[in-house]
Motif scaffolding. Sequence first.
Motif, PDB file in Angstrom:
ATOM      1  N   UNK A 140       7.605 -10.128   6.873  1.00 23.20           N
ATOM      2  CA  UNK A 140       8.546  -9.672   5.752  1.00 23.20           C
ATOM      3  C   UNK A 140       9.271  -9.331   7.046  1.00 23.20           C
ATOM      4  N   UNK A 141      10.156 -10.431   8.115  1.00 24.26           N
ATOM      5  CA  UNK A 141      10.943  -9.883   8.999  1.00 24.26           C
ATOM      6  C   UNK A 141      12.271 -10.138   8.403  1.00 24.26           C
ATOM      7  N   UNK A 142      13.286  -9.321   8.956  1.00 26.20           N
ATOM      8  CA  UNK A 142      14.577  -9.087   8.113  1.00 26.20           C
ATOM      9  C   UNK A 142      15.668  -8.556   8.663  1.00 26.20           C
ATOM     10  N   UNK A 143      16.608  -9.018   9.624  1.00 23.43           N
ATOM     11  CA  UNK A 143      17.908  -8.471  10.786  1.00 23.43           C
ATOM     12  C   UNK A 143      18.856  -8.533  10.338  1.00 23.43           C
ATOM     13  N   UNK A 144      19.943  -7.872  10.843  1.00 21.65           N
ATOM     14  CA  UNK A 144      21.295  -7.663  10.766  1.00 21.65           C
ATOM     15  C   UNK A 144      22.097  -6.823  11.683  1.00 21.65           C
TER      16      UNK A 144
END
Length: 335
Positions: free
Chosen positions: A297-301
């Motif tokens: 469930x990797x996410x980046x911002x």
Amino acid sequence: MLVVRPAGPADLIALKELAVLSGRGFTSLPENDDVLAERLALAEESFAGTVAPAEAWYTLMLEESDTGEVLGVAGVRAAVGLTRPHFSFRIVTLAQYSPAARTRFDHQALVLVNECGGWTEVGSLFVHPRLRGDGAGSLLARARYMLIGAEPIRFSHTVMAELRGWFDADDTSPFWEGVSSKFYRLPFEQADHMVTATDGQFILDLAPRHPIYVELIDRAASDAIGRVHRDGEAALALLEREGFERSGLVDIFDGGPTVTCARDTLATVRSGRTFRLAVGEVADAAPALLSTAAVVDFRAARAPARADGAALVIAPATADALRLREGDLIRMSAP
């Protein structure tokens, strides 16, 4: 807000549109539905942890969270050259000396090698043209290193990237026309397609068996050795800022350079820190590169964040975009 998230089978149409926009010679993003669908299926399995770590290929999508529009793609391949060789040309110097003639010559030559076995590869970086120059490419590129930093054990100690080689204004590759086409006797598009659509055996079957002296290559082809495509210059600058250096390896089809960096010396990995998430007011905080702390469930911002001891405070909208809740682990790197 622009968010980097895992790709999956539902992204096929969007990924194909990006493949068409990427243009000729972007080998890692072919205009082939079957290949792209297979890659998206593997991405889903990789993020879920249902494939062996060395077989994982993580594909990331850059998405506008408000609209759901996909505007970019990038990838991290855990290990190349294990199930099939990963061929390159190495630029070597061959010294020749004659005592009788009192003459010494140093010749550059291209030698076919398979040196990258087991290395992690970052690649497939492409951002929709309308977003170029506003930091979207940097966010997407560095999200790959945040992914690596989240669980380094999944990745090799050496990270590599291959850049697209030089193409002339008429969209032809001088290196292909002057060197590789002499051995493969195929149109560039067909050979390019076969790289991803076959097991790659044809590369070894038809590759040159002996060093190719650069001095014997026509000028246009020799000038293209190690030269980056005009659309790849910004990507090379981002890689160099991360710590990548030229390795002396070039692509066997278009002559584009391969750059490498030790995993733990990547600038984004080195500066990354893990916190407990706190949701609150951050109106005056500086922007930072943020991501989840695991591959699943990797996410980046990129968004404002404020460190407060062992906690990192971010706005509610940012927490929603990253799909994190109060108390979850979150990682931050320099903006």
